[in-house]
Design an enzyme around this catalytic site. Structure first.
Site, PDB file in Angstrom:
ATOM      1  N   LYS A 182       0.834  -1.271  -0.207  1.00  0.00           N
ATOM      2  CA  LYS A 182      -0.027  -0.034   0.017  1.00  0.00           C
ATOM      3  C   LYS A 182       0.799   1.212  -0.214  1.00  0.00           C
ATOM      4  O   LYS A 182       1.855   1.168   0.687  1.00  0.00           O
ATOM      5  CB  LYS A 182      -0.821  -0.046   1.332  1.00  0.00           C
ATOM      6  CG  LYS A 182      -1.862   0.952   1.361  1.00  0.00           C
ATOM      7  CD  LYS A 182      -2.798   1.047   2.598  1.00  0.00           C
ATOM      8  CE  LYS A 182      -3.834   2.002   2.494  1.00  0.00           C
ATOM      9  NZ  LYS A 182      -4.927   1.762   3.774  1.00  0.00           N
ATOM     10  N   SER A 208      -9.989   2.006   3.008  1.00  0.00           N
ATOM     11  CA  SER A 208      -8.968   2.749   1.962  1.00  0.00           C
ATOM     12  C   SER A 208      -7.972   2.003   1.147  1.00  0.00           C
ATOM     13  O   SER A 208      -7.183   2.505   0.315  1.00  0.00           O
ATOM     14  CB  SER A 208      -8.208   3.896   3.011  1.00  0.00           C
ATOM     15  OG  SER A 208      -7.083   3.172   3.899  1.00  0.00           O
ATOM     16  N   SER A 260     -10.249  -0.467   6.984  1.00  0.00           N
ATOM     17  CA  SER A 260      -9.646  -0.099   5.750  1.00  0.00           C
ATOM     18  C   SER A 260      -8.706  -1.458   5.258  1.00  0.00           C
ATOM     19  O   SER A 260      -8.440  -1.590   4.028  1.00  0.00           O
ATOM     20  CB  SER A 260      -8.547   0.766   5.775  1.00  0.00           C
ATOM     21  OG  SER A 260      -9.202   1.860   5.350  1.00  0.00           O
TER      22      SER A 260
HETATM   23  N1  GLN Z   1     -13.218   4.439   6.403  1.00  0.00           N
HETATM   24  C1  GLN Z   1     -12.776   4.900   7.575  1.00  0.00           C
HETATM   25  C2  GLN Z   1     -12.276   6.301   7.488  1.00  0.00           C
HETATM   26  O1  GLN Z   1     -12.528   6.839   6.271  1.00  0.00           O
HETATM   27  C3  GLN Z   1     -11.553   4.162   7.826  1.00  0.00           C
HETATM   28  C4  GLN Z   1     -10.238   4.227   7.289  1.00  0.00           C
HETATM   29  C5  GLN Z   1      -9.074   3.259   7.643  1.00  0.00           C
HETATM   30  O2  GLN Z   1      -9.358   2.333   8.102  1.00  0.00           O
HETATM   31  N2  GLN Z   1      -8.073   3.783   7.232  1.00  0.00           N
HETATM   32  O3  GLN Z   1     -11.654   6.830   8.354  1.00  0.00           O
END
Ligand code: GLN
Length: 489
Positions: A81, A156, A180
């Site tokens: 990532k 994400s 995410s």
């Molecule tokens: N979707 C969540 C957010 O927008 C979690 C994101 C994540 O786990 N990095 O913060």
């Protein structure tokens, strides 16, 4: 699986083929680089594809094997990532702010996987600074779901999940602050593990919300996740929140049977907008566990319904502090011709960050400001304790908790971008584990409208071996994780 095309094989199978000299890492790497390039116009899963350095790393892995210096992952390709710093390779975090950033060092996760002999194929696309649930906030454009390119892959870690789902790479690193790893794994039909907070080093992983961020892995199966976690996990003196606990033999633990396991079905997860067809798939998955000898019990997490509002105070607060370092001075984006220092700060940040990141920074700054701190931040920290206590109470009675990963299968691109709260509600089942710091994983358990859905398993702190074994047992009984999307490139 001898004879299957290389991209159809998972980490364990590839490791075996490499060990048997059935193919070389260079051959394998070349094959996957070709697939990554070919899929890029349709899926946009990657920010960078690092062909030259990948082939060099593969050649050196082949050399190490020839010299008798190989480990279980020598020559296995993967993608990282783009939140993990990689020495000499651009690390963007999905943001214009870091579009030109080349890290002078490797994140610990990257360094450990490199030392284990893995070959980095490139850097996976992601939501900007890991903020999002659909991979639509990336400066490099949205990632598309390999099962249906009109749909999001989740976020994400959408690039990591899409690359694994489309068989472009056998595995990917990912991070999970509020879901995410698990949510994109669910939406693309792959396996994603978020370890215990502190199990895997955060050093060199660009910070979003430091008390919640955790590095983990996305692969096709629990077995493959176990192999990678073994190489990633462990104490790191460079991360003060890293826990000094021995790393169990995750691969050996996979054989632990499910008989006698007590699985708690989280009651609250079934009355919070869960898609009915998705629920049917989950109930069928629970029946598989019963057949394997597990006992299913009803469990309540009374405060878990407060997870989303609690998270959307704590995470933005921490992000507003972490992202203060991007000021246009030392590294990253700098605006053209600043008039003075204030103008430099304002325009560099104004032009470098996207809308969602700015929304979080503003919310976070507000909840931390004098006069509001007690009402919002302190209150959220207290609720966080209540949620953690709910999990601790549940784990006094059951081994693992089970439930959905996401309320619905993948949704269309653009469907939720205008309403942040609707977007935030995607993580209603995943955020609790981050607030409590406990490990959790998502495994594919069926399809709804030809789109994959995930089953989430949550365990007590440092129960990764148990979680992986339970997931592995399910995957020996089912073939959802073997299903691949149609080739579109
Ligand atoms: N979707 C969540 C957010 O927008 C979690 C994101 C994540 O786990 N990095 O913060």
């Amino acid at each position: 699986m001898t004879g299957a095309p290389l991209h159809e094989r998972g980490v364990a199978e590839l490791a075996h083929g490499l060990a048997q000299r059935e193919f070389s890492s260079v051959e394998l790497t070349r094959h996957l680089l070709g697939r990554l390039e070919a899929a890029q116009p349709a899926l946009n899963a990657m920010v960078s594809i690092t062909g030259e350095s990948a082939l060099a790393a593969a050649a050196s892995a082949d050399g190490a094997r020839a010299a008798g210096r190989s480990g279980p992952l020598t020559g296995v390709p993967l993608v990282h990532k783009d939140i993990f710093c990689t020495e000499g390779v651009r690390t963007t975090c999905g943001s214009r702010m870091l579009d030109n950033f080349v890290s002078p060092y490797d994140a610990t996760v990257v360094a450990r996987l490199k030392a284990a002999g893995t070959v980095m194929l490139g850097k996976a696309n992601m939501d900007e600074f890991a903020m999002g649930s659909s991979n639509e906030t990336s400066f490099y454009g949205p990632v598309r779901n390999p099962w249906n390119p009109a749909m999001v892959p989740g976020g994400s870690s959408g690039g990591s999940a899409a690359a694994v789902a489309a068989r472009l790479a056998p595995a990917a690193t990912a991070t999970d602050t509020g879901g995410s790893i698990r949510q994109p794994a669910a939406l693309t039909g792959v396996t994603g593990l978020k370890p215990t907070y502190g199990r895997v080093s955060r050093y060199g992983m660009i910070a979003f919300a430091s008390s919640l961020d955790q590095a983990g892995v996305i692969a096709r199966s629990a077995e493959d996740c176990a192999l990678l976690l073994a190489a990633m996990a462990g104490f790191d003196p460079r991360d003060s929140t890293s826990v000094d606990q021995p790393v169990p033999d995750y691969a050996a633990a996979l054989a632990t049977p499910c008989a006698g396991l007590r699985l708690g079905i989280v009651r609250e997860f079934f009355d919070q907008g869960l898609d009915a067809e998705n629920e049917r798939q989950l109930r069928a998955a629970f029946a598989v566990y019963e057949k394997l000898g597990a006992t299913l019990v009803d469990v309540s997490l009374p405060n878990v319904g407060l997870s989303v509002p609690t998270y959307y105070v704590v995470a933005p607060a921490e992000c507003s502090s972490n992202l203060a370092r991007f000021d246009g001075v030392r590294f990253g984006y700098r605006c053209a011709k600043p008039k003075d220092l204030l103008d430099l700060y304002q325009r560099s940040r104004g032009e470098g960050f996207g809308a969602e990141v700015k929304r979080r920074i503003m919310t976070g700054t507000y909840v931390l400001s004098a006069g509001y701190y007690d009402a919002y931040y302190l209150k959220a920290q207290r609720v966080r304790q209540l949620i953690s206590a709910d999990f601790a109470r549940a784990f006094a009675d059951v081994d693992l908790l089970v439930g959905p990963t996401s309320p619905t299968p993948a949704f269309e691109l653009g469907a939720k971008t205008t309403d942040p709260v609707t977007m935030y509600l995607n993580d209603i089942y995943t955020i609790g584990a981050n607030l409590a710091g406990v490990p959790a994983l998502s495994i594919p358990c069926g399809f709804v409208n030809a789109l994959p859905v995930g089953l989430q398993l949550i365990g007590p702190h440092f129960s990764e071996a148990k979680l992986l074994a339970a997931a592995h047992a399910f995957q020996r009984e089912t073939d959802w994780h073997h299903r691949a999307p149609a080739e579109r490139h």
